[in-house]
Design an enzyme around this catalytic site. Sequence first.
Site, PDB file in Angstrom:
ATOM      1  N   CYS A  28      -2.293  -3.465   7.197  1.00 47.41           N
ATOM      2  CA  CYS A  28      -1.810  -3.376   8.581  1.00 47.41           C
ATOM      3  C   CYS A  28      -2.211  -2.022   9.174  1.00 47.41           C
ATOM      4  CB  CYS A  28      -0.296  -3.566   8.623  1.00 47.41           C
ATOM      5  SG  CYS A  28       0.659  -2.128   8.056  1.00 47.41           S
ATOM      6  N   GLU A  51       0.839  -1.201   0.000  1.00 48.71           N
ATOM      7  CA  GLU A  51       0.000   0.000   0.000  1.00 48.71           C
ATOM      8  C   GLU A  51       0.873   1.250   0.000  1.00 48.71           C
ATOM      9  OE1 GLU A  51      -0.072  -2.673   1.905  1.00 48.71           O
ATOM     10  OE2 GLU A  51      -1.971  -2.833   3.001  1.00 48.71           O
TER      11      GLU A  51
END
Length: 128
Positions: free
Chosen positions: A86, A59
């Site tokens: 996360c 990401e």
Amino acid sequence: MTDVISDDELLARADAVASRAYAPYSNFHVGCAVLARDGRVVEGVNVENAAYPLGVCAERTALARAVAEGYGPGDFVAVAITASPCGGCRQWLHEMEVERVVFRNGGRVVTMTTDELLPESFDFSNLA
Ligand SMILES: [Zn+2]
């Protein structure tokens, strides 16, 4: 206005790019595809390092690449990820004001807003 590509297609782009991950330590390949408002898709993969904590999530590589190409907060319609983001990436997704996040989790495909992913989050308004 409808998006140029569907969330399913965006997730397929994330799946396709995951094979390019540099993950020799975990062997856990993650792909991310970011859809900008202008229809452009920017991809990222996780990049690990022998000094483990220095590894970067898919990401973050995708969003950092998008920022380097001139995009910024509010420019992103959707982000698709091959795994659940996360905690640190949830903060990044919030910072970039991504409208919706699509990801795989336990065999399901989940779509959430960044507020749902990170309620009561810390942002620039907390710095005042
Ligand atoms: Zn992450």
